[in-house]
Design an enzyme around this catalytic site. Structure first.
Site, short mmCIF file in Angstrom:
data_model
loop_
_atom_site.label_atom_id
_atom_site.label_comp_id
_atom_site.label_asym_id
_atom_site.label_seq_id
_atom_site.Cartn_x
_atom_site.Cartn_y
_atom_site.Cartn_z
N HIS A 176 -11.52 13.81 3.97
CA HIS A 176 -12.15 13.27 2.77
C HIS A 176 -12.26 14.34 1.69
O HIS A 176 -12.00 15.52 1.92
CB HIS A 176 -13.52 12.71 3.13
CG HIS A 176 -13.45 11.44 3.91
ND1 HIS A 176 -14.57 10.70 4.25
CD2 HIS A 176 -12.40 10.75 4.44
CE1 HIS A 176 -14.21 9.63 4.94
NE2 HIS A 176 -12.90 9.64 5.07
N GLU A 227 -14.78 15.76 0.18
CA GLU A 227 -15.73 16.84 0.40
C GLU A 227 -15.14 17.90 1.32
O GLU A 227 -15.32 19.11 1.10
CB GLU A 227 -17.02 16.29 1.02
CG GLU A 227 -17.75 15.27 0.15
CD GLU A 227 -17.38 13.84 0.47
OE1 GLU A 227 -18.26 12.97 0.44
OE2 GLU A 227 -16.18 13.57 0.76
N CYS A 244 -19.97 9.94 3.48
CA CYS A 244 -20.08 9.06 4.65
C CYS A 244 -20.99 9.67 5.70
O CYS A 244 -21.16 10.89 5.78
CB CYS A 244 -18.70 8.78 5.23
SG CYS A 244 -17.84 10.25 5.82
N CYS A 262 -18.98 13.24 6.52
CA CYS A 262 -19.07 14.28 5.48
C CYS A 262 -20.50 14.76 5.29
O CYS A 262 -20.74 15.92 4.95
CB CYS A 262 -18.50 13.76 4.17
SG CYS A 262 -16.71 13.49 4.21
N TRP A 286 14.23 -13.66 -19.61
CA TRP A 286 13.38 -12.49 -19.78
C TRP A 286 12.58 -12.64 -21.06
O TRP A 286 13.12 -12.56 -22.16
CB TRP A 286 14.22 -11.21 -19.81
CG TRP A 286 14.76 -10.84 -18.47
CD1 TRP A 286 16.02 -11.03 -18.00
CD2 TRP A 286 14.02 -10.25 -17.40
NE1 TRP A 286 16.13 -10.60 -16.71
CE2 TRP A 286 14.91 -10.11 -16.31
CE3 TRP A 286 12.70 -9.82 -17.25
CZ2 TRP A 286 14.53 -9.56 -15.09
CZ3 TRP A 286 12.32 -9.28 -16.03
CH2 TRP A 286 13.22 -9.16 -14.98
N ARG A 300 2.31 -3.15 -8.77
CA ARG A 300 2.45 -3.67 -7.40
C ARG A 300 2.10 -2.59 -6.38
O ARG A 300 1.45 -2.86 -5.36
CB ARG A 300 3.88 -4.15 -7.17
CG ARG A 300 4.26 -5.43 -7.90
CD ARG A 300 5.73 -5.76 -7.64
NE ARG A 300 6.15 -6.98 -8.33
CZ ARG A 300 7.39 -7.45 -8.32
NH1 ARG A 300 8.33 -6.78 -7.64
NH2 ARG A 300 7.70 -8.55 -8.97
N THR A 331 7.90 -20.60 -7.59
CA THR A 331 8.35 -19.27 -7.98
C THR A 331 9.31 -18.70 -6.94
O THR A 331 10.35 -18.11 -7.28
CB THR A 331 7.16 -18.32 -8.16
OG1 THR A 331 6.33 -18.82 -9.21
CG2 THR A 331 7.61 -16.92 -8.53
N ARG A 359 10.77 -1.53 -5.95
CA ARG A 359 12.04 -0.81 -6.00
C ARG A 359 12.22 0.06 -7.24
O ARG A 359 13.01 1.01 -7.21
CB ARG A 359 13.21 -1.81 -5.88
CG ARG A 359 13.27 -2.85 -6.98
CD ARG A 359 14.24 -3.97 -6.63
NE ARG A 359 14.29 -4.99 -7.68
CZ ARG A 359 13.41 -5.98 -7.79
NH1 ARG A 359 12.39 -6.05 -6.93
NH2 ARG A 359 13.54 -6.88 -8.74
N GLY A 402 3.52 -18.92 -10.58
CA GLY A 402 3.72 -19.71 -11.78
C GLY A 402 2.41 -20.18 -12.38
O GLY A 402 1.32 -19.79 -11.95
#
Length: 349
Positions: free
Chosen positions: A51, A53, A78, A87, A178, A192, A204, A215, A294
C-alpha cells in the site's frame, strides 16, 4: 490552501498514478512530512502489492526521523489483514506521532477502525481534509461500498441534429457511420482501460460487432457484459471470441452454455432490469460499468435513475434521420472541444 490541504492534494496526485491498475482496490497516495518538507512519498501501484503508506515509509533509510514526522494519506489506513498486513499497525510500529487523512474508508472491513486503532495507540489523527476531492478520486470505490452497486458511466456519440446513427438491418450490409473524428477512439479506449466492465445491448452487438477492448491504449480489457435476451446473436461476433472475459445476460435456457471466458446468466428483462444488472456486478465485486450500448440501453439506465456520469460526444455533422439519441437531464460539469467535436460530461447529482 492550508499546509494540510497542499499535502493531501499531493496524495491525490500520487494516488491517481494507480488508475486502472488496482482492480477493486482504492487509489491511495501518501506523503511523509518533516519540518514542513516532504521527505518521502509513495502510492498504491498494483493490486495485491504494498500500500501507499508502506511504499512511502520504505523510501526512508533512516526510520528514526518518522518519530518526528507527519504522515498524510488520502484514505484511512487499513486495519485488517488482506493481501497485505495492516498499514495502521505499521504506522504504530514506526512511532509516527501524527496522521492526517482525507477520507474515512467506506469499506466495512475498515470504516473507522483504522483511525480507532491509531488513536488507541496514542497517534494524533486528523481526518476530512479535502474530503470531497478525495471522494471524487475514488468515486467508484465509494459508490460500490455505499450504494452496493458499480459506478455507472454512460457514453455515446450523437449528431448535431440528435441522432446516434443510421438505422441498419445487419452489420454485414452496412458500414459504420463515424459521427466524431476517429482520433477520439484512442480516448474512448483509455476510458475503457479505467473501468472494470463494459456493456452493450443486443442490437449494438449484432449491427456494429464491436470488440470492446483497449487495442488503441495500454491497459487491461474490461469484462464484456452483453445483453442477448433471446440468444439470437451469431457466434462469429467478436464478443464470443473467448479472448476477453464476457458475461451474456439472457432470458433463455442457458444449460451447458458456459465456455472459456464466457458465462451466461439468466435475468428477467421485464422486472427491474438495471437493478438486476447492478446486483449481479456487485456480487462479482465489479466496481464500475461503462455503458456503450445503443439508445434503448442508455435510456433504460437513465429512466431507472441508476447512472452516475454521462460522457456525450456531439459530432459536427447532421444525419437528418436515424436512431434518436437518448434524452438525458443532469448537471453539466464540463464541456470541451476536440477539433470540431464537443464532449459534454454530465453528473447525476
Amino acid at each position: 490552501m492550508t499546509r494540510d490541504n497542499i499535502f493531501i492534494q499531493r496524495c491525490i496526485y500520487l494516488a491517481g498514478k494507480g488508475k486502472g491498475l488496482l482492480e477493486t482496490n482504492p487509489m491511495v497516495g501518501c506523503v511523509i512530512v518533516y519540518n514542513d518538507k516532504i521527505i518521502a512519498e509513495g502510492y498504491h501501484k498494483e493490486y495485491g502489492g504494498p500500500h501507499a503508506e508502506v511504499n512511502a515509509i520504505n523510501k526512508l533509510k533512516d526510520k528514526e526521523i518518522l518519530k518526528h514526522s507527519i504522515l498524510y494519506v488520502n484514505l484511512e489506513p487499513c486495519s485488517h489483514v488482506g493481501k497485505t498486513p495492516p498499514c495502521a499497525d505499521l504506522i504504530i510500529s514506526m512511532k509516527i506521532p501524527k496522521v492526517i487523512i482525507g477520507n474515512i474508508d467506506p469499506n466495512n472491513l475498515v470504516a473507522g477502525r483504522g483511525i480507532k486503532k491509531l488513536k488507541s495507540a496514542g497517534v494524533e489523527v486528523v481526518s476530512g481534509i479535502l474530503n470531497n476531492e478525495c471522494k471524487e478520486l475514488n468515486k467508484r470505490f465509494f459508490t460500490f461500498h455505499n450504494l452496493k452497486r458499480p459506478y455507472i458511466i454512460l457514453k455515446w456519440a450523437q449528431s448535431l441534429d440528435g441522432f446516434i446513427g443510421n438505422k441498419k438491418d445487419s452489420y454485414k450490409d452496412s458500414k459504420p457511420v463515424w459521427i466524431t473524428n476517429e482520433n477520439l477512439r484512442t480516448l474512448v479506449h483509455k476510458w475503457r482501460a479505467e473501468e472494470q466492465s463494459i456493456m452493450i445491448g443486443t442490437n449494438t452487438a449484432l449491427l456494429d460487432n464491436p470488440q470492446l477492448n483497449t487495442r488503441n491504449w495500454t491497459g487491461k480489457n474490461p469484462i464484456r457484459i452483453v445483453c442477448d435476451r433471446l440468444l439470437r446473436l451469431p457466434e462469429n461476433l467478436y464478443v464470443f471470441d473467448g479472448k476477453i472475459s464476457t458475461i451474456i445476460l439472457t432470458a433463455k435456457n442457458i444449460k451447458n452454455k458456459n465456455s472459456k471466458n464466457l458465462e451466461y446468466i439468466n435475468i428477467d428483462f421485464e422486472n427491474n432490469f438495471v437493478k438486476q444488472v447492478c446486483d449481479i456486478l456487485f456480487e462479482k465485486n465489479i466496481q464500475s460499468l461503462f455503458v456503450e450500448g445503443g439508445a434503448k440501453l442508455h435510456q433504460t439506465f437513465i429512466n431507472s435513475n441508476k447512472w452516475d456520469e454521462a460522457r456525450v460526444f456531439t459530432g459536427n455533422i447532421n444525419l437528418y434521420q436515424g436512431v434518436q439519441a437518448p434524452i438525458i437531464k443532469g448537471n453539466i460539469v464540463s464541456e470541451g472541444l476536440f477539433n470540431n467535436d464537443r464532449l459534454t460530461i454530465y453528473k447525476n447529482i
